[in-house]
Design a protein around this motif. Structure first.
Motif, PDB file in Angstrom:
ATOM      1  N   THR A  74      47.759  34.617  50.257  1.00  0.00           N
ATOM      2  CA  THR A  74      46.962  35.036  49.023  1.00  0.00           C
ATOM      3  C   THR A  74      45.207  34.574  49.428  1.00  0.00           C
ATOM      4  OG1 THR A  74      47.303  32.988  47.980  1.00  0.00           O
ATOM      5  CG2 THR A  74      48.849  34.943  47.404  1.00  0.00           C
ATOM      6  N   HIS A  75      44.764  35.020  48.761  1.00  0.00           N
ATOM      7  CA  HIS A  75      43.067  34.295  48.669  1.00  0.00           C
ATOM      8  C   HIS A  75      42.635  33.779  47.610  1.00  0.00           C
ATOM      9  CE1 HIS A  75      41.963  36.824  52.199  1.00  0.00           C
ATOM     10  NE2 HIS A  75      43.233  37.505  51.930  1.00  0.00           N
ATOM     11  N   GLN A  76      41.834  33.008  47.685  1.00  0.00           N
ATOM     12  CA  GLN A  76      41.384  31.938  46.409  1.00  0.00           C
ATOM     13  C   GLN A  76      40.763  32.715  45.404  1.00  0.00           C
ATOM     14  OE1 GLN A  76      39.104  28.501  47.705  1.00  0.00           O
ATOM     15  NE2 GLN A  76      38.132  28.160  45.893  1.00  0.00           N
ATOM     16  N   ASN A  77      40.094  34.046  45.915  1.00  0.00           N
ATOM     17  CA  ASN A  77      39.571  34.796  44.910  1.00  0.00           C
ATOM     18  C   ASN A  77      39.593  36.326  44.992  1.00  0.00           C
ATOM     19  OD1 ASN A  77      37.510  32.686  43.676  1.00  0.00           O
ATOM     20  ND2 ASN A  77      36.364  32.594  45.498  1.00  0.00           N
ATOM     21  N   PRO A  78      39.530  36.989  43.923  1.00  0.00           N
ATOM     22  CA  PRO A  78      39.664  38.464  44.021  1.00  0.00           C
ATOM     23  C   PRO A  78      38.616  39.150  44.828  1.00  0.00           C
ATOM     24  CG  PRO A  78      38.604  37.849  41.785  1.00  0.00           C
ATOM     25  CD  PRO A  78      39.010  36.740  42.721  1.00  0.00           C
ATOM     26  N   TYR A  79      38.697  39.982  45.651  1.00  0.00           N
ATOM     27  CA  TYR A  79      37.992  40.745  46.491  1.00  0.00           C
ATOM     28  C   TYR A  79      38.174  42.092  46.662  1.00  0.00           C
ATOM     29  CZ  TYR A  79      41.596  40.319  50.114  1.00  0.00           C
ATOM     30  OH  TYR A  79      42.634  40.380  51.003  1.00  0.00           O
ATOM     31  N   GLN A 117      45.926  36.394  43.140  1.00  0.00           N
ATOM     32  CA  GLN A 117      47.198  35.794  43.158  1.00  0.00           C
ATOM     33  C   GLN A 117      48.205  36.917  43.999  1.00  0.00           C
ATOM     34  OE1 GLN A 117      46.014  37.812  40.835  1.00  0.00           O
ATOM     35  NE2 GLN A 117      47.475  38.977  39.821  1.00  0.00           N
ATOM     36  N   ASP A 118      47.527  37.984  44.349  1.00  0.00           N
ATOM     37  CA  ASP A 118      48.381  39.115  45.011  1.00  0.00           C
ATOM     38  C   ASP A 118      48.694  38.586  46.372  1.00  0.00           C
ATOM     39  OD1 ASP A 118      49.245  41.567  45.110  1.00  0.00           O
ATOM     40  OD2 ASP A 118      47.591  42.052  46.655  1.00  0.00           O
ATOM     41  N   ALA A 119      49.922  38.546  46.714  1.00  0.00           N
ATOM     42  CA  ALA A 119      50.416  38.304  47.907  1.00  0.00           C
ATOM     43  C   ALA A 119      50.490  39.426  49.007  1.00  0.00           C
ATOM     44  CB  ALA A 119      51.842  37.334  47.948  1.00  0.00           C
ATOM     45  N   HIS A 120      49.934  39.438  50.181  1.00  0.00           N
ATOM     46  CA  HIS A 120      50.074  40.573  50.899  1.00  0.00           C
ATOM     47  C   HIS A 120      50.202  40.064  52.364  1.00  0.00           C
ATOM     48  CE1 HIS A 120      45.652  40.875  51.046  1.00  0.00           C
ATOM     49  NE2 HIS A 120      45.884  39.508  51.111  1.00  0.00           N
ATOM     50  N   CYS A 121      50.456  40.968  53.256  1.00  0.00           N
ATOM     51  CA  CYS A 121      50.444  40.956  54.756  1.00  0.00           C
ATOM     52  C   CYS A 121      49.997  42.062  55.564  1.00  0.00           C
ATOM     53  CB  CYS A 121      52.143  40.588  55.373  1.00  0.00           C
ATOM     54  SG  CYS A 121      53.239  41.790  55.099  1.00  0.00           S
ATOM     55  N   ASN A 122      49.692  42.077  56.657  1.00  0.00           N
ATOM     56  CA  ASN A 122      49.195  43.079  57.327  1.00  0.00           C
ATOM     57  C   ASN A 122      49.465  43.206  58.748  1.00  0.00           C
ATOM     58  OD1 ASN A 122      46.848  41.673  55.957  1.00  0.00           O
ATOM     59  ND2 ASN A 122      46.709  43.685  55.574  1.00  0.00           N
ATOM     60  N   ILE A 123      49.754  44.416  59.376  1.00  0.00           N
ATOM     61  CA  ILE A 123      49.863  44.748  60.665  1.00  0.00           C
ATOM     62  C   ILE A 123      48.826  45.670  61.359  1.00  0.00           C
ATOM     63  CG2 ILE A 123      51.488  46.146  62.564  1.00  0.00           C
ATOM     64  CD1 ILE A 123      53.718  45.382  60.672  1.00  0.00           C
ATOM     65  N   LYS A 124      47.961  45.090  62.430  1.00  0.00           N
ATOM     66  CA  LYS A 124      46.789  45.874  62.772  1.00  0.00           C
ATOM     67  C   LYS A 124      47.289  46.848  63.967  1.00  0.00           C
ATOM     68  CE  LYS A 124      43.762  44.368  65.604  1.00  0.00           C
ATOM     69  NZ  LYS A 124      43.727  45.268  66.671  1.00  0.00           N
ATOM     70  N   HIS A 125      46.643  48.095  63.863  1.00  0.00           N
ATOM     71  CA  HIS A 125      47.189  48.992  64.780  1.00  0.00           C
ATOM     72  C   HIS A 125      46.329  48.736  66.070  1.00  0.00           C
ATOM     73  CE1 HIS A 125      49.952  50.552  62.080  1.00  0.00           C
ATOM     74  NE2 HIS A 125      49.147  51.159  61.668  1.00  0.00           N
ATOM     75  N   PRO A 126      46.546  49.061  67.432  1.00  0.00           N
ATOM     76  CA  PRO A 126      45.776  48.842  68.478  1.00  0.00           C
ATOM     77  C   PRO A 126      44.388  49.475  68.172  1.00  0.00           C
ATOM     78  CG  PRO A 126      47.898  49.608  69.038  1.00  0.00           C
ATOM     79  CD  PRO A 126      48.099  49.891  67.738  1.00  0.00           C
ATOM     80  N   GLY A 127      43.348  48.665  68.835  1.00  0.00           N
ATOM     81  CA  GLY A 127      42.098  49.344  68.554  1.00  0.00           C
ATOM     82  C   GLY A 127      41.075  48.390  67.801  1.00  0.00           C
ATOM     83  N   PRO A 141      36.672  41.823  32.316  1.00  0.00           N
ATOM     84  CA  PRO A 141      38.336  41.272  32.380  1.00  0.00           C
ATOM     85  C   PRO A 141      38.999  41.417  33.384  1.00  0.00           C
ATOM     86  CG  PRO A 141      37.699  43.693  31.503  1.00  0.00           C
ATOM     87  CD  PRO A 141      36.643  43.096  31.993  1.00  0.00           C
ATOM     88  N   LEU A 142      38.863  40.372  34.367  1.00  0.00           N
ATOM     89  CA  LEU A 142      39.718  40.090  35.379  1.00  0.00           C
ATOM     90  C   LEU A 142      41.017  40.515  35.398  1.00  0.00           C
ATOM     91  CD1 LEU A 142      39.764  39.604  38.472  1.00  0.00           C
ATOM     92  CD2 LEU A 142      40.147  37.325  37.855  1.00  0.00           C
ATOM     93  N   SER A 143      41.984  39.990  34.074  1.00  0.00           N
ATOM     94  CA  SER A 143      43.213  40.179  33.859  1.00  0.00           C
ATOM     95  C   SER A 143      43.508  41.624  33.837  1.00  0.00           C
ATOM     96  CB  SER A 143      43.660  39.632  32.518  1.00  0.00           C
ATOM     97  OG  SER A 143      42.594  40.239  31.424  1.00  0.00           O
ATOM     98  N   GLN A 144      42.536  42.629  33.716  1.00  0.00           N
ATOM     99  CA  GLN A 144      43.101  43.964  33.677  1.00  0.00           C
ATOM    100  C   GLN A 144      43.015  44.719  34.937  1.00  0.00           C
ATOM    101  OE1 GLN A 144      40.650  46.199  30.773  1.00  0.00           O
ATOM    102  NE2 GLN A 144      40.765  44.816  29.381  1.00  0.00           N
ATOM    103  N   MET A 145      42.721  43.815  35.781  1.00  0.00           N
ATOM    104  CA  MET A 145      42.826  44.427  37.303  1.00  0.00           C
ATOM    105  C   MET A 145      43.586  43.660  38.171  1.00  0.00           C
ATOM    106  SD  MET A 145      38.770  45.432  37.838  1.00  0.00           S
ATOM    107  CE  MET A 145      38.024  43.714  37.345  1.00  0.00           C
ATOM    108  N   GLU A 146      44.951  43.222  37.842  1.00  0.00           N
ATOM    109  CA  GLU A 146      45.779  42.336  38.413  1.00  0.00           C
ATOM    110  C   GLU A 146      46.385  43.233  39.511  1.00  0.00           C
ATOM    111  OE1 GLU A 146      48.642  41.073  35.610  1.00  0.00           O
ATOM    112  OE2 GLU A 146      47.082  39.619  34.496  1.00  0.00           O
ATOM    113  N   GLY A 147      47.029  42.481  40.527  1.00  0.00           N
ATOM    114  CA  GLY A 147      47.656  43.222  41.588  1.00  0.00           C
ATOM    115  C   GLY A 147      46.810  43.630  42.662  1.00  0.00           C
TER     116      GLY A 147
END
Length: 270
Positions: free
Chosen positions: A38-43, A74-84, A104-110
């Motif tokens: 996760t990240h400390q802030n929304p982005y 609070q959004d947990a995620h993971c990534n797979i980078k393709h070649p290049g 209203p940050l609460s309206q943009m959850e996830g």
């Protein structure tokens, strides 16, 4: 689970701009795989070049150059980078940004994948501002962010309300690959509504007119083609449905802030 500190992303940071409650970064992604975090802030992330697979708790999707994502803190995620070579432009918003401007940050959850070309071109323009603007305030970036966040909040309101069935049909078509052969009558037929009704109601759900939306989609496609050095400006103009090259250059600069040639030089620089 790992939480990244503000302004930190997996990769090599080419540039970082700290503006009060905004952190703007240009990052080359160097990890083939990034585990759940996760990240400390929304982005926001705007993928400048390359491709990857993004997975969150709800879904997984492919991201190519031109993909725009919003992640809440609070959004947990993971990534797979393709070649290049893959590079992303991030705008991170600290909590007091939302407090100060009563957003209203609460309206943009996830996690959100944003398709609207109005959003994408605003981010392309903001990226160009970081390359050309010397003033530390970068006021136009804040103005563009206000536009994006305002439209996002309105979209969330509309999604929780009952939308006409034709809106979903039109979104599916506009996010497809054959948009440049669409006519006004074809769109109205797909929506199964009168053309006058479509014209009047389209801006309510898409933040702009039908004509402007399609124009911005053409510019978005052009921006993607400009990352390919072997595709000439004339070919880009033709493939994206512009009447001539001068019209293409004028429209592109108006939307992005620089000419197609200037954009190509910046976006392909390493």
């Amino acid at each position: 689970m790992l939480q990244l500190e503000k302004g930190k992303y997996f990769g090599i940071q080419n540039k970082a701009i700290h503006l009060d409650n905004l952190i703007i970064t240009d990052t080359e992604y160097t990890h083939d795989k990034v585990d759940w975090h996760t990240h400390q802030n929304p982005y926001f992330t705007f993928l400048l070049t390359g491709s990857m697979q993004e997975t969150n708790k709800k879904e997984s999707y492919e991201c190519s150059a031109g993909t725009l994502l919003f992640h809440n803190w609070q959004d947990a995620h993971c990534n797979i980078k393709h070649p290049g070579y893959t590079r992303g432009f991030h705008i991170e918003l600290e909590q007091d940004f939302f407090d100060k401007y009563q957003l209203p940050l609460s309206q943009m959850e996830g996690s959100l994948k944003l398709y609207n070309p109005v959003f994408k071109l605003l981010f392309r323009s903001m990226y160009m501002e970081t390359k050309y603007t010397a003033g530390i305030e970068l006021l136009s970036i804040r103005e563009s962010l206000f536009k994006v966040l305002g439209m996002l909040v309105n979209e969330k309101h509309r999604e929780t309300a009952r939308q006409p069935a034709w809106v979903k049909k039109i979104k599916e078509v506009l996010n497809g690959s054959d948009i440049f052969v669409l006519s006004w009558d074809t769109l109205a037929s797909i929506a199964q509504v009168h053309p006058v009704h479509l014209s009047r109601c389209f801006p309510k759900y898409f933040n702009t007119t039908v004509g402007d939306y399609l124009k911005k989609l053409r510019i978005e496609q052009a921006a993607g083609l400009l990352t390919k050095a072997d595709v000439s400006l004339t070919q880009v103009s033709y493939e994206c449905g512009f009447a001539d090259q001068s019209h293409f250059i004028r429209s592109f600069k108006q939307a992005v802030g620089v000419t197609p040639l200037q954009y190509r030089k910046i976006i392909t620089a390493r």
